[in-house]
Structure formats: C-alpha cells, structure tokens
Design an enzyme around this catalytic site. Structure first.
Site, PDB file in Angstrom:
ATOM      1  N   HIS A   1       1.002  -1.261  -0.061  1.00 32.71           N
ATOM      2  CA  HIS A   1      -0.105   0.043   0.025  1.00 32.71           C
ATOM      3  C   HIS A   1       0.937   1.427   0.130  1.00 32.71           C
ATOM      4  CE1 HIS A   1      -3.888   1.991   1.252  1.00 32.71           C
ATOM      5  NE2 HIS A   1      -2.960   3.217   1.083  1.00 32.71           N
TER       6      HIS A   1
ATOM      7  N   LEU B   1      -5.166   9.154   7.788  1.00 32.60           N
ATOM      8  CA  LEU B   1      -6.385   8.537   7.847  1.00 32.60           C
ATOM      9  C   LEU B   1      -6.432   7.134   7.373  1.00 32.60           C
ATOM     10  CD1 LEU B   1      -8.499  11.461   6.393  1.00 32.60           C
ATOM     11  CD2 LEU B   1      -8.614  10.526   8.686  1.00 32.60           C
TER      12      LEU B   1
ATOM     13  N   ALA C   1      -4.144  14.818   5.160  1.00 25.86           N
ATOM     14  CA  ALA C   1      -3.801  13.438   5.971  1.00 25.86           C
ATOM     15  C   ALA C   1      -2.844  12.715   5.243  1.00 25.86           C
ATOM     16  CB  ALA C   1      -5.059  12.788   6.063  1.00 25.86           C
TER      17      ALA C   1
ATOM     18  N   LYS D   1      -9.341  -0.028  -6.065  1.00 28.32           N
ATOM     19  CA  LYS D   1      -9.391   0.410  -4.517  1.00 28.32           C
ATOM     20  C   LYS D   1     -10.720   1.197  -4.617  1.00 28.32           C
ATOM     21  CE  LYS D   1      -7.725   2.171  -0.742  1.00 28.32           C
ATOM     22  NZ  LYS D   1      -6.685   3.011  -0.431  1.00 28.32           N
TER      23      LYS D   1
ATOM     24  N   ASP E   1       1.305   2.692   3.585  1.00 29.42           N
ATOM     25  CA  ASP E   1       0.454   3.715   3.361  1.00 29.42           C
ATOM     26  C   ASP E   1       1.417   4.936   3.475  1.00 29.42           C
ATOM     27  OD1 ASP E   1      -1.924   5.122   2.694  1.00 29.42           O
ATOM     28  OD2 ASP E   1      -2.362   5.320   4.965  1.00 29.42           O
TER      29      ASP E   1
ATOM     30  N   HIS F   1       2.976  14.266   1.664  1.00 34.53           N
ATOM     31  CA  HIS F   1       2.364  15.804   1.298  1.00 34.53           C
ATOM     32  C   HIS F   1       3.629  16.646   1.641  1.00 34.53           C
ATOM     33  CE1 HIS F   1      -1.860  14.394   1.030  1.00 34.53           C
ATOM     34  NE2 HIS F   1      -1.605  13.857   1.718  1.00 34.53           N
TER      35      HIS F   1
ATOM     36  N   ARG G   1       2.402   9.470  -5.772  1.00 33.90           N
ATOM     37  CA  ARG G   1       1.816  10.644  -6.501  1.00 33.90           C
ATOM     38  C   ARG G   1       2.327  10.781  -7.871  1.00 33.90           C
ATOM     39  NH1 ARG G   1      -1.267  10.922  -2.301  1.00 33.90           N
ATOM     40  NH2 ARG G   1      -0.291  11.661  -0.461  1.00 33.90           N
TER      41      ARG G   1
ATOM     42  N   HIS H   1     -10.692   1.150   1.398  1.00 36.54           N
ATOM     43  CA  HIS H   1     -10.329   2.136   2.433  1.00 36.54           C
ATOM     44  C   HIS H   1     -11.601   2.111   3.470  1.00 36.54           C
ATOM     45  CE1 HIS H   1      -9.032   6.053   4.169  1.00 36.54           C
ATOM     46  NE2 HIS H   1     -10.030   5.938   4.740  1.00 36.54           N
TER      47      HIS H   1
ATOM     48  N   ASN I   1      -5.031   7.289  -6.328  1.00 36.40           N
ATOM     49  CA  ASN I   1      -5.735   8.608  -5.929  1.00 36.40           C
ATOM     50  C   ASN I   1      -5.034   9.671  -6.256  1.00 36.40           C
ATOM     51  OD1 ASN I   1      -3.757   8.095  -3.751  1.00 36.40           O
ATOM     52  ND2 ASN I   1      -4.999   9.384  -2.348  1.00 36.40           N
TER      53      ASN I   1
ATOM     54  N   HIS J   1      -4.984  -0.597   5.672  1.00 34.19           N
ATOM     55  CA  HIS J   1      -4.414   0.109   6.706  1.00 34.19           C
ATOM     56  C   HIS J   1      -5.227  -0.062   7.769  1.00 34.19           C
ATOM     57  CE1 HIS J   1      -7.176   3.001   4.548  1.00 34.19           C
ATOM     58  NE2 HIS J   1      -6.008   3.441   3.861  1.00 34.19           N
TER      59      HIS J   1
ATOM     60  N   HIS K   1       1.688   5.437  -1.773  1.00 37.80           N
ATOM     61  CA  HIS K   1       1.270   6.431  -2.544  1.00 37.80           C
ATOM     62  C   HIS K   1       2.723   7.140  -3.011  1.00 37.80           C
ATOM     63  CE1 HIS K   1      -2.894   6.635  -1.096  1.00 37.80           C
ATOM     64  NE2 HIS K   1      -2.388   6.111  -0.001  1.00 37.80           N
TER      65      HIS K   1
HETATM   66  C1  NCD Z   1      -3.513   9.219   1.910  1.00 44.33           C
HETATM   67  C2  NCD Z   1      -3.004  10.144   0.750  1.00 44.33           C
HETATM   68  O1  NCD Z   1      -2.527  11.055   1.245  1.00 44.33           O
HETATM   69  O2  NCD Z   1      -3.181   9.719  -0.411  1.00 44.33           O
HETATM   70  N1  NCD Z   1      -3.561   9.602   3.182  1.00 44.33           N
HETATM   71  C3  NCD Z   1      -3.621   9.135   4.370  1.00 44.33           C
HETATM   72  O3  NCD Z   1      -3.772   9.692   5.444  1.00 44.33           O
HETATM   73  N2  NCD Z   1      -3.443   7.777   4.375  1.00 44.33           N
HETATM   74  C4  NCD Z   1      -4.989   8.398   1.387  1.00 44.33           C
HETATM   75  C5  NCD Z   1      -5.259   7.267   1.936  1.00 44.33           C
HETATM   76  O4  NCD Z   1      -4.854   5.991   1.960  1.00 44.33           O
HETATM   77  O5  NCD Z   1      -6.238   7.413   2.748  1.00 44.33           O
HETATM   78 ZN    ZN Z   2      -3.498   5.007   1.404  1.00 42.71          ZN
END
Ligand code: NCD
Ligand code: ZN
Length: 352
Positions: free
Chosen positions: A17, A228, A272, A104, A256, A260, A21, A141, A45, A179, A19
């Site tokens: 899992h 989150l 988040a 997802k 996860d 950011h 970007r 999620h 996402n 998660h 991210h």
């Molecule tokens: C994730 C994100 O920023 O893409 N944020 C998070 O707090 N985990 C999205 C997600 O997995 O909920």
């Molecule tokens: Zn995530």
C-alpha cells in the site's frame, strides 16, 4: 535466533500500500521505497484519479521513466485502478488481462483525493461481480463518511454497515482491508469465516503499530502524525501489533506512505498522510522487536503479501541491522520539502 539479535536477514519485502503521487515529486519519494522494497502496490488517488486501464498504463509509463532517471532497476510497480460508481464489468476484465493488481474502493470524501470515490457501494455491483469472477482483489479504504459518525468510530462502523454485507453478497471476492487501525478490524479479519483460502487480508502501517492517538497531540498539535484512518487508542495499537506479529497470512505490510509537502501539512487545514518511506523497514523492525517478535517480521513483510496476490515471493535477501539511523528534519520534495515520520529523531534499525 537469539532474543535480541543485532541483525536479521530476510527475503526482500514488498510494500502492499503506497502513494507515490505524480510529476516532479515522484522520483523523490520513489527512491526511498525502491531502496528497500522489490514491489509496491501503487495507489490510484491522483488528481484526476486513475480510473481506467489506459490511465494506469500511462501512469506506469511515468513511473518507469522516473525509475530510469534514478538509475533504479529491480523495482516493480503494481498498478491499481480507482473504483467509481461508473466502473464497468468490461473495464474489470480489461484490467485483469493486463495485470492490474486490484481496484481501490474509496468511499467518497473519506480521504485525500477521494471526491470521485464511490457514493454507494450498490452502484458498483456489476464491477464487483466481475472482480469476483476473475479473481481481481478489491482494496478497501474502510471508513464510513457520514458526518454523524465520530471520526474515531468510522472504521468499526464500516465493518458492520459496508464490509460484512459486501462479503455476504460476494463470498468469493478477494478483499484487502487496507491500513487497519482498530481492534475491531484486526479481530474481524482474524476471525472471519471465508469461502476460500487467501480471500480476506489486511495491511498494517508502521505508524499504527508504533503510535496511538496521543501522538497527534503530544505537547501541541503534531500534523505529521495525522493520517487517515486516524491513529486510535492504545488498546487498538496493541491489537494491531498482536495481529501483525501473529504469523497469520491474513496480515501483511502496507506502509500507506503518503507524501504531502511540509506546507500542506503545517496548515490551518492540514492534509492527512504520514511519510514513512524513508526508513519504513526500520520502523517495522522496531515495532516487532518491541514485543520480541522479530522472527515474525519476514512472513509479514515478505511472504503473506505475494501469497495473497498470487505472485511469486522475492528471492533476493536483505539485511537489517540494529544501528540507529538519524531521520533528517526535512527531505527534498520537488521545489518544496517533506517532513518524514520520526523527523529529527532516530530509528533503531536500518538497512545494511
Ligand atoms: C492518503 C493520501 O494522502 O493519499 N492519506 C492518508 O492519510 N493515508 C490517502 C489514504 O490512504 O487514505
Ligand atoms: Zn493510502
């Protein structure tokens, strides 16, 4: 293995899992992951979200270009599609044919870039039917989004209102509860009666194994510990640690890691997501060591994920050493910076 080893060897792990970007910042975060992991499930996402096979193929191309520019070989992105109210059965079959790893489910409004998410799971039944038929995993999620549900209860309520009915309607659907953050979710996945082997699993992040919700408010508000689903009480952290170290193939590693920029976190309405990719394996090793279960790390990190996804386990080995690694206060992120998890402190374990 002795009770307190100073190094451990394991088959190279994967991150189920993640991210990363898009655009300029991708290579900055990808490098951290590729240093440790052989493969990763790439979450869809983006803005706009990766909703079709064509978009996923294009995204994979940009990831491969980024890996090439970093000089990284031997890292494989596993692509996912973002489920919407309009995802068709035909798109599911097309995805299966080109090796998409999963779809997802983001309940609309649940988290970062989830506006295009599912408004009511009933709208997705044709797609879910096809997923069940072709063996395409649904990655969930697991939080309800209605404003009347307390944020700390959203995951537990999701189990009763969405997940349990969904599993009744699709008993053969492969599901990853992503998660997980609560005792209820850990026990639900542990105890569920399933119609087949490897049909229900959960990923667990390092932050949910190492911190409880006090960490969001320790001496003042700590935006870099906000993700989150949000951190929960200590009793939940303990249940998650128990699940992760139980050697059950239903629980495996998913960081996860969700980058950011510093400014987007330290804001009046901060985003988040925790950036754990810098030394994710060290964080997991700390968590497992805290309960004397380092010998269970390899199954969680390297075996049960590929087994669930019906992919071969990795063969290369890596070594983790008990050597404190300093985590920088900030790391470069395109034109900006990012504050990693544990910034300015140390992590007890690191990659040799
Ligand atoms: C994730 C994100 O920023 O893409 N944020 C998070 O707090 N985990 C999205 C997600 O997995 O909920
Ligand atoms: Zn995530």
């Amino acid at each position: 293995m002795s009770n307190s080893p100073t190094q451990i060897q394991l088959i190279q792990p994967d991150d189920w899992h993640l991210h990363i970007r898009d655009g300029e910042i991708m290579k900055d975060v990808l490098a951290d992951t590729a240093r440790q992991f052989a493969r990763a499930i790439i979450m869809p996402n983006l803005k706009p979200p990766v909703t079709t096979v064509d978009l996923a193929n294009a995204y994979r191309g940009r990831i491969e270009a980024s890996l090439q520019s970093l000089g990284v070989t031997g890292f494989t992105p596993l692509m996912t599609l973002y489920l919407t109210d309009n995802t068709s059965a035909a798109e599911v079959r097309k995805a299966k044919a080109v090796g998409v790893a999963g779809f997802k489910l983001y309940p609309a409004g649940a988290t970062t870039n989830s506006d295009a998410g599912v408004s009511d799971i009933k709208h997705c039944y044709a797609a879910l039917e096809a997923m069940q038929e072709v063996g395409m995993p649904l990655l969930v999620h697991g939080e309800v989004t209605s404003a009347d549900i307390d944020i700390f209860d959203r995951e537990a309520v999701f189990i009763d209102q969405v997940l349990e009915p969904l599993r009744k309607d699709f008993p053969g659907l492969k599901i990853v509860f992503e998660h997980i953050t609560t005792k209820q979710a850990a026990h639900y996945v542990r105890d569920a009666q399933t119609s087949g082997k490897n049909i229900l699993a959960a990923t667990i992040t390092p932050q949910h194994l190492l911190m409880n919700r006090n960490a969001i408010f320790a001496g003042g508000i700590r935006p870099h510990n906000y993700c989150l689903p949000v951190l929960k009480r200590e009793e939940h952290r303990i249940a998650l640690l128990e699940a992760a170290t139980s050697a059950s193939p239903r629980f495996f590693l998913g960081t996860d890691s969700a980058p950011h920029a510093k400014g987007a976190k330290e804001a009046a309405c901060g985003c988040a997501g925790c950036y754990s990719a810098f030394n994710a394996l060290g964080l997991y090793a700390e968590a497992f060591e805290s309960v004397g279960k380092l010998d269970k790390l390899e199954g969680f990190a390297s075996f049960y994920g590929p087994d669930f996804y019906a992919l071969p386990r990795n063969t290369k080995k890596i070594t983790l050493v008990k050597q404190a690694q300093s985590i920088p206060a900030e790391l470069p992120l395109g034109d900006a910076t990012i504050v990693p998890l544990r910034a300015g402190e140390t992590v007890a374990w690191s990659l040799a």
